[in-house]
Design a protein around this motif. Sequence first.
Motif, PDB file in Angstrom:
ATOM      1  N   THR A   1       0.840  -1.204   0.000  1.00  0.00           N
ATOM      2  CA  THR A   1       0.000   0.000   0.000  1.00  0.00           C
ATOM      3  C   THR A   1       0.874   1.253   0.000  1.00  0.00           C
ATOM      4  OG1 THR A   1      -1.581  -1.247   1.338  1.00  0.00           O
ATOM      5  CG2 THR A   1      -1.914   1.122   1.202  1.00  0.00           C
TER       6      THR A   1
ATOM      7  N   LYS B   1      15.233  -1.608   1.618  1.00  0.00           N
ATOM      8  CA  LYS B   1      13.935  -1.007   1.298  1.00  0.00           C
ATOM      9  C   LYS B   1      14.101   0.485   1.015  1.00  0.00           C
ATOM     10  CE  LYS B   1      10.885  -4.377   3.509  1.00  0.00           C
ATOM     11  NZ  LYS B   1       9.758  -4.644   4.410  1.00  0.00           N
TER      12      LYS B   1
ATOM     13  N   TYR C   1      13.804   3.462   9.778  1.00  0.00           N
ATOM     14  CA  TYR C   1      13.427   3.588  11.190  1.00  0.00           C
ATOM     15  C   TYR C   1      14.122   2.555  12.071  1.00  0.00           C
ATOM     16  CZ  TYR C   1      10.175  -0.406  11.026  1.00  0.00           C
ATOM     17  OH  TYR C   1       9.633  -1.668  10.921  1.00  0.00           O
TER      18      TYR C   1
ATOM     19  N   GLY D   1      11.773  -0.012   6.946  1.00  0.00           N
ATOM     20  CA  GLY D   1      12.722  -0.735   7.784  1.00  0.00           C
ATOM     21  C   GLY D   1      13.857  -1.335   6.974  1.00  0.00           C
TER      22      GLY D   1
ATOM     23  N   ASN E   1       8.686  -9.308   3.914  1.00  0.00           N
ATOM     24  CA  ASN E   1       8.012  -9.228   2.611  1.00  0.00           C
ATOM     25  C   ASN E   1       8.528  -8.033   1.824  1.00  0.00           C
ATOM     26  OD1 ASN E   1       6.500  -7.441   4.424  1.00  0.00           O
ATOM     27  ND2 ASN E   1       5.054  -7.200   2.763  1.00  0.00           N
TER      28      ASN E   1
HETATM   29  N1  LIG Z   1      -7.683   1.274   5.327  1.00  0.00           N
HETATM   30  C1  LIG Z   1      -7.741   0.297   4.415  1.00  0.00           C
HETATM   31  O1  LIG Z   1      -8.755   0.137   3.691  1.00  0.00           O
HETATM   32  C2  LIG Z   1      -6.554  -0.594   4.234  1.00  0.00           C
HETATM   33  C3  LIG Z   1      -6.483  -1.491   3.150  1.00  0.00           C
HETATM   34  C4  LIG Z   1      -5.313  -2.235   2.964  1.00  0.00           C
HETATM   35  C5  LIG Z   1      -4.256  -2.117   3.868  1.00  0.00           C
HETATM   36  N2  LIG Z   1      -4.386  -1.272   4.935  1.00  0.00           N
HETATM   37  C6  LIG Z   1      -3.287  -1.106   5.899  1.00  0.00           C
HETATM   38  O2  LIG Z   1      -2.127  -0.723   5.179  1.00  0.00           O
HETATM   39  C7  LIG Z   1      -0.977  -1.124   5.913  1.00  0.00           C
HETATM   40  C8  LIG Z   1      -0.006  -1.854   4.974  1.00  0.00           C
HETATM   41  O3  LIG Z   1      -0.607  -3.080   4.564  1.00  0.00           O
HETATM   42  P1  LIG Z   1       0.013  -3.903   3.321  1.00  0.00           P
HETATM   43  O4  LIG Z   1      -0.916  -5.029   3.059  1.00  0.00           O
HETATM   44  O5  LIG Z   1       0.353  -2.951   2.245  1.00  0.00           O
HETATM   45  O6  LIG Z   1       1.343  -4.536   3.937  1.00  0.00           O
HETATM   46  P2  LIG Z   1       2.858  -4.230   3.534  1.00  0.00           P
HETATM   47  O7  LIG Z   1       3.127  -2.785   3.816  1.00  0.00           O
HETATM   48  O8  LIG Z   1       3.157  -4.752   2.188  1.00  0.00           O
HETATM   49  O9  LIG Z   1       3.628  -5.148   4.583  1.00  0.00           O
HETATM   50  C9  LIG Z   1       3.642  -4.821   5.939  1.00  0.00           C
HETATM   51  C10 LIG Z   1       4.895  -3.968   6.284  1.00  0.00           C
HETATM   52  O10 LIG Z   1       4.643  -3.277   7.500  1.00  0.00           O
HETATM   53  C11 LIG Z   1       5.866  -3.021   8.141  1.00  0.00           C
HETATM   54  N3  LIG Z   1       5.738  -3.365   9.559  1.00  0.00           N
HETATM   55  C12 LIG Z   1       5.350  -4.537  10.091  1.00  0.00           C
HETATM   56  N4  LIG Z   1       5.342  -4.481  11.441  1.00  0.00           N
HETATM   57  C13 LIG Z   1       5.758  -3.225  11.748  1.00  0.00           C
HETATM   58  C14 LIG Z   1       5.988  -2.530  12.981  1.00  0.00           C
HETATM   59  N5  LIG Z   1       5.765  -3.116  14.179  1.00  0.00           N
HETATM   60  N6  LIG Z   1       6.425  -1.241  12.932  1.00  0.00           N
HETATM   61  C15 LIG Z   1       6.659  -0.642  11.730  1.00  0.00           C
HETATM   62  N7  LIG Z   1       6.468  -1.235  10.542  1.00  0.00           N
HETATM   63  C16 LIG Z   1       6.021  -2.507  10.556  1.00  0.00           C
HETATM   64  C17 LIG Z   1       6.935  -3.889   7.466  1.00  0.00           C
HETATM   65  O11 LIG Z   1       7.723  -3.039   6.645  1.00  0.00           O
HETATM   66  P3  LIG Z   1       9.152  -2.500   7.180  1.00  0.00           P
HETATM   67  O12 LIG Z   1      10.136  -3.580   6.843  1.00  0.00           O
HETATM   68  O13 LIG Z   1       9.336  -1.226   6.451  1.00  0.00           O
HETATM   69  O14 LIG Z   1       9.013  -2.351   8.669  1.00  0.00           O
HETATM   70  C18 LIG Z   1       6.117  -4.815   6.571  1.00  0.00           C
HETATM   71  O15 LIG Z   1       6.821  -5.174   5.402  1.00  0.00           O
HETATM   72  C19 LIG Z   1      -1.457  -1.980   7.067  1.00  0.00           C
HETATM   73  O16 LIG Z   1      -1.524  -1.177   8.226  1.00  0.00           O
HETATM   74  C20 LIG Z   1      -2.859  -2.372   6.629  1.00  0.00           C
HETATM   75  O17 LIG Z   1      -3.707  -2.695   7.711  1.00  0.00           O
HETATM   76  C21 LIG Z   1      -5.503  -0.514   5.129  1.00  0.00           C
END
Ligand SMILES: NC(=O)c1ccc[n+]([C@@H]2O[C@H](COP(=O)([O-])OP(=O)(O)OC[C@H]3O[C@@H](n4cnc5c(N)ncnc54)[C@H](OP(=O)(O)O)[C@@H]3O)[C@@H](O)[C@H]2O)c1
Length: 345
Positions: free
Chosen positions: A163, A187, A203, A183, A329
């Motif tokens: 995202t 990246k 970070y 992180g 990932n």
């Molecule tokens: N509002 C909506 O409709 C909606 C829809 C889809 C997704 N989302 C949200 O969008 C966000 C990203 O989702 P995604 O599916 O795109 O996943 P993503 O960003 O592809 O993968 C998750 C990433 O989050 C980071 N992360 C994991 N644990 C963490 C922590 N404790 N502190 C800081 N960074 C952390 C990691 O990146 P680093 O290696 O950089 O730490 C990880 O690679 C999520 O919060 C998800 O719930 C919201």
Amino acid sequence: MTSHNRQWLLRSRPKGLLQMNNLELVNGNHDVRPLKSGEIRIRNLLFQCAPTMRNWMSEPSNSLYRTIDLGTPVQALAACRVVESRNSRYPVGSRIIISSCWSEYDIIDVSELSPKFIPEGISAIESVGKLGINSLTAYFGITRIGQPRPGETLVVSGAAGSTGSVAAQIGRLKGCRVIGIAGGKNKCDWLMNECGLDGAIDYHTEDVNSALKDHCPNGIDIFYDNVGGQILQAAVDNMAKFGRIILCGQIAAYNQDGPAPAFSNMMRLIYGSIHMQGFLYSDYLDDIPKALNDLTSWMQSGDIITRLDVRSGFENLPSIFNALFDGSNQGSLLAVIDDDAHALA
Ligand SMILES: NC(=O)c1ccc[n+]([C@@H]2O[C@H](COP(=O)([O-])OP(=O)(O)OC[C@H]3O[C@@H](n4cnc5c(N)ncnc54)[C@H](OP(=O)(O)O)[C@@H]3O)[C@@H](O)[C@H]2O)c1
């Protein structure tokens, strides 16, 4: 009709990361019954690994959206092939994206649903990974809530993720100076060298608050937050007057007990005249055709690049899912369980 159907059942609620002992892999008979009128039987081809699924595994009081009942399969968004049908709108062979579960086969009553068909010429992997919910979320968050203007400074957390990377690049296309928070060096290098961002903050090794002061001397105009916690706090502390905070996710809190914590000092929002809004991509269902049109053309022209992290194996689903939380990932995390996920029709 299939006679077997493996499933991953949720047996207990995880404390922290999802563990193998929270789950049971069963070769059950769930959903191998004959179909009723209106129903379809699907073969799941792949699952999108969405961080919020971890919230669904928590106590009902902690999961505002939905809760997976103990003893039932883990719910997940899937791309699938219809293998048997008693619904003329979804003939055998059609490919759709639908809310299913960690199960090889599933029965869905589609009479009240409108699953999205996967168009011919693109694979299930591409449909979910590039033009799926995450890209739509980024699009609506940035364009509808962020409303970026050329020259503004946009900061994105979780910027190298599925995202976040699309949100950051849309901001760049709209003329913003874009700073990503992610992180690790790999990246951050990808964000700078491939995605064309103006700055990146690691970070893991940098103090985010002081790095934001260096990168954004006039403050942050738009903060797109996927993470929450200390990173949200640092951004709030550095917002510019009339800034906008787009609350997309709070992944830092998903493995913790209790609700996601807020930042301190609400007066910053008042004195900064700051707008903060949470949202779901599904708030904008009517606008999806235009969003897909824009995203497709940006991706085809190379203005937006995406990374897919495609892993495989039904038996590996729990460990694949956990890659979201250890940061391993590299882009949209997809768990393929059938090679048919690569087919173009
Ligand atoms: N509002 C909506 O409709 C909606 C829809 C889809 C997704 N989302 C949200 O969008 C966000 C990203 O989702 P995604 O599916 O795109 O996943 P993503 O960003 O592809 O993968 C998750 C990433 O989050 C980071 N992360 C994991 N644990 C963490 C922590 N404790 N502190 C800081 N960074 C952390 C990691 O990146 P680093 O290696 O950089 O730490 C990880 O690679 C999520 O919060 C998800 O719930 C919201």
